[in-house]
Motif scaffolding. Structure first.
Motif, mmCIF file in Angstrom:
data_model
loop_
_atom_site.group_PDB
_atom_site.id
_atom_site.type_symbol
_atom_site.label_atom_id
_atom_site.label_comp_id
_atom_site.label_asym_id
_atom_site.label_seq_id
_atom_site.Cartn_x
_atom_site.Cartn_y
_atom_site.Cartn_z
ATOM 1 N N MET A 132 50.897 47.754 -13.238
ATOM 2 C CA MET A 132 50.139 47.461 -12.031
ATOM 3 C C MET A 132 48.696 47.092 -12.376
ATOM 4 S SD MET A 132 49.187 49.977 -8.878
ATOM 5 C CE MET A 132 47.907 50.731 -9.886
ATOM 6 N N SER A 133 48.130 47.789 -13.349
ATOM 7 C CA SER A 133 46.770 47.475 -13.783
ATOM 8 C C SER A 133 46.686 46.061 -14.342
ATOM 9 C CB SER A 133 46.313 48.480 -14.850
ATOM 10 O OG SER A 133 46.324 49.800 -14.345
ATOM 11 N N LEU A 134 47.694 45.654 -15.105
ATOM 12 C CA LEU A 134 47.725 44.304 -15.666
ATOM 13 C C LEU A 134 47.798 43.249 -14.572
ATOM 14 C CD1 LEU A 134 50.075 44.722 -18.759
ATOM 15 C CD2 LEU A 134 47.699 43.944 -18.785
ATOM 16 N N VAL A 135 48.586 43.512 -13.551
ATOM 17 C CA VAL A 135 48.676 42.570 -12.437
ATOM 18 C C VAL A 135 47.315 42.390 -11.781
ATOM 19 C CG1 VAL A 135 49.641 42.207 -10.127
ATOM 20 C CG2 VAL A 135 51.125 42.976 -11.989
ATOM 21 N N LEU A 136 46.628 43.487 -11.543
ATOM 22 C CA LEU A 136 45.329 43.431 -10.862
ATOM 23 C C LEU A 136 44.281 42.702 -11.685
ATOM 24 C CD1 LEU A 136 45.183 47.008 -9.286
ATOM 25 C CD2 LEU A 136 45.659 44.849 -8.138
ATOM 26 N N VAL A 137 44.237 42.966 -12.993
ATOM 27 C CA VAL A 137 43.208 42.301 -13.807
ATOM 28 C C VAL A 137 43.493 40.814 -13.950
ATOM 29 C CG1 VAL A 137 42.514 44.360 -15.066
ATOM 30 C CG2 VAL A 137 44.350 42.949 -15.985
ATOM 31 N N LEU A 138 44.765 40.431 -13.999
ATOM 32 C CA LEU A 138 45.103 39.009 -14.128
ATOM 33 C C LEU A 138 44.812 38.239 -12.846
ATOM 34 C CD1 LEU A 138 48.356 39.308 -16.239
ATOM 35 C CD2 LEU A 138 46.306 38.030 -16.893
ATOM 36 N N LEU A 139 44.808 38.943 -11.724
ATOM 37 C CA LEU A 139 44.482 38.295 -10.447
ATOM 38 C C LEU A 139 42.998 38.409 -10.116
ATOM 39 C CD1 LEU A 139 47.510 39.441 -8.231
ATOM 40 C CD2 LEU A 139 47.211 37.273 -9.463
ATOM 41 N N HIS A 162 40.769 22.185 -7.521
ATOM 42 C CA HIS A 162 41.642 21.914 -8.660
ATOM 43 C C HIS A 162 41.531 23.017 -9.705
ATOM 44 C CE1 HIS A 162 43.140 18.766 -11.833
ATOM 45 N NE2 HIS A 162 43.940 19.799 -11.699
ATOM 46 N N VAL A 163 40.315 23.428 -10.008
ATOM 47 C CA VAL A 163 40.102 24.471 -11.019
ATOM 48 C C VAL A 163 40.764 25.783 -10.594
ATOM 49 C CG1 VAL A 163 38.359 25.944 -12.094
ATOM 50 C CG2 VAL A 163 37.984 23.482 -11.954
ATOM 51 N N LEU A 164 40.571 26.171 -9.344
ATOM 52 C CA LEU A 164 41.166 27.421 -8.864
ATOM 53 C C LEU A 164 42.684 27.331 -8.791
ATOM 54 C CD1 LEU A 164 38.683 28.485 -6.039
ATOM 55 C CD2 LEU A 164 38.933 29.474 -8.321
ATOM 56 N N ALA A 165 43.196 26.163 -8.433
ATOM 57 C CA ALA A 165 44.650 25.980 -8.393
ATOM 58 C C ALA A 165 45.250 26.177 -9.780
ATOM 59 C CB ALA A 165 44.986 24.589 -7.863
ATOM 60 N N VAL A 166 44.579 25.648 -10.798
ATOM 61 C CA VAL A 166 45.057 25.824 -12.169
ATOM 62 C C VAL A 166 44.963 27.295 -12.573
ATOM 63 C CG1 VAL A 166 44.601 25.287 -14.592
ATOM 64 C CG2 VAL A 166 44.496 23.468 -12.882
ATOM 65 N N ARG A 167 43.832 27.929 -12.256
ATOM 66 C CA ARG A 167 43.633 29.335 -12.661
ATOM 67 C C ARG A 167 44.739 30.233 -12.112
ATOM 68 N NH1 ARG A 167 39.718 33.062 -14.429
ATOM 69 N NH2 ARG A 167 39.958 35.126 -13.525
ATOM 70 N N TYR A 168 45.001 30.148 -10.842
ATOM 71 C CA TYR A 168 45.977 31.057 -10.248
ATOM 72 C C TYR A 168 47.417 30.618 -10.509
ATOM 73 C CZ TYR A 168 41.978 33.289 -8.114
ATOM 74 O OH TYR A 168 40.785 33.957 -7.928
ATOM 75 N N THR A 169 47.629 29.326 -10.737
ATOM 76 C CA THR A 169 48.961 28.860 -11.126
ATOM 77 C C THR A 169 49.322 29.372 -12.511
ATOM 78 O OG1 THR A 169 48.752 26.851 -9.785
ATOM 79 C CG2 THR A 169 50.409 26.822 -11.517
ATOM 80 N N LEU A 170 48.327 29.532 -13.361
ATOM 81 C CA LEU A 170 48.560 30.109 -14.686
ATOM 82 C C LEU A 170 48.630 31.638 -14.633
ATOM 83 C CD1 LEU A 170 46.110 27.951 -16.858
ATOM 84 C CD2 LEU A 170 48.601 27.791 -16.814
ATOM 85 N N ALA A 171 47.710 32.259 -13.896
ATOM 86 C CA ALA A 171 47.588 33.724 -13.921
ATOM 87 C C ALA A 171 48.731 34.431 -13.193
ATOM 88 C CB ALA A 171 46.251 34.130 -13.314
ATOM 89 N N ILE A 172 49.162 33.886 -12.059
ATOM 90 C CA ILE A 172 50.192 34.565 -11.267
ATOM 91 C C ILE A 172 51.514 34.698 -12.036
ATOM 92 C CG2 ILE A 172 51.636 34.384 -9.198
ATOM 93 C CD1 ILE A 172 49.171 33.270 -7.742
ATOM 94 N N PRO A 173 52.050 33.620 -12.653
ATOM 95 C CA PRO A 173 53.289 33.797 -13.425
ATOM 96 C C PRO A 173 53.141 34.780 -14.592
ATOM 97 C CG PRO A 173 52.895 31.475 -12.981
ATOM 98 C CD PRO A 173 51.662 32.204 -12.584
ATOM 99 N N VAL A 174 51.981 34.772 -15.255
ATOM 100 C CA VAL A 174 51.767 35.721 -16.350
ATOM 101 C C VAL A 174 51.788 37.156 -15.812
ATOM 102 C CG1 VAL A 174 50.141 36.523 -18.104
ATOM 103 C CG2 VAL A 174 50.458 34.076 -17.733
#
Length: 303
Positions: A252-259, A224-236
């Protein structure tokens, strides 16, 4: 694209070899602490020196520092909307797991082989990220949870940042760049030797720390925690890449750090706030595997 896949596979192979060594009794999880000290005090600072040396300072670096702060704050606030009826410990886990990115031990080693030009931007983001991890995030979490903790002064918190060799190196290299100084080639040629081992040691450390034994209840919580993390981070990450008026390399750097996976200090904060060490460590370990897959997929779409 082939180089990216090969890099990802080699990272995964190093993690699996380290994990196999641990399971075979050749090494132990505690040996990861020794490697971590080598990485944090030697190979990572060396990588930062090489990445930042002779970089031209412009407003983009300061934008990345600001985004490092804002992304942490925003994601912690978003995480506070979940598990509002859960216990204090579980709510703190949810919030700490949303803000905080493992950049020094994961993202920088991931990119240093084929995108060294991205390191100054990723490192600048990590400066803002570090400001939150080492002091800002606990303050925000305490406010959201209505806690009054006896904490040290803001000056002491700021000084505590400089206990991190990576943060200190970021600041020194940024100051050198501001005044137009560069590290001489006679020195960088030696520093490169140490920097070359950063990626291998970082991934080997991940493998030694990796734990995959967990009961069903804890596994459900972690999912659940990871699902929330990546559900929030991927759209951002997608919004930043598509709509921010920044150069391609910066986006590209922003994409990598957010993931990127959950930061090590964020994991420590979870434990400090009463969460089980085994659960917090497993959460961090799994996030590294998930992030490796997502970062690889992201690069295949971007390049």
């Amino acid at each position: 694209m082939l180089a990216i896949f090969l890099q990802s596979l080699s990272f995964l192979l190093v993690v699996l070899v380290a994990y196999s060594f641990k399971k075979a009794g050749i090494l132990r999880s505690t040996d990861g602490t020794i490697i971590q000290k080598i990485v944090l005090n030697l190979t990572l600072p060396a990588t930062i020196i090489i990445g930042f040396n002779a970089v031209e300072v412009d407003v983009l670096l300061f934008i990345m520092i600001g985004l490092g702060l804002l992304c942490n704050i925003g994601l912690i606030l978003a995480g506070s909307l979940f598990w509002r009826k859960k216990s204090f410990e579980e709510r703190s886990m949810m919030m700490f797991s949303q803000g905080g990115f493992n950049i020094g031990n994961f993202t920088i080693p991931f990119v240093q082989g084929f995108f060294p030009a991205a390191i100054p931007f990723i490192g600048s983001f990590d400066m803002g990220n570090a400001l939150m991890l080492f002091g800002g995030s606990p303050i925000v979490v305490d406010r959201l949870l209505g806690q009054e903790r006896e904490e040290s002064s803001y000056i002491k918190r700021a000084l505590r940042l400089f206990r991190s060799p990576a943060f200190t190196t970021y600041v020194i290299m940024l100051l050198l760049a501001l005044v137009g100084l560069t590290v001489p080639t006679s020195i960088t040629s030696v520093v490169e030797l140490f920097a070359s081992g950063n990626a291998f040691l970082s991934m080997f450390m991940v493998g030694l720390y990796l734990e995959i034994n967990m009961d069903r209840a804890s596994l459900k919580k972690i999912t659940h925690v990871l699902a929330v993390r990546y559900t929030l981070a991927i759209p951002v990450a997608v919004l930043f890449y598509l709509f921010l008026p920044l150069p391609e390399l910066v986006k590209m750097s922003l994409v990598l750090v957010l993931l990127a996976p959950i930061g090590t200090v964020a994991t420590i904060n979870m434990i400090v706030y009463g969460n089980q060490r085994s659960t917090s460590s497993f959460l961090s370990s799994i996030s590294m595997i998930v992030s490796l897959v997502l970062m690889t997929l992201a690069l295949t779409f971007i390049i």
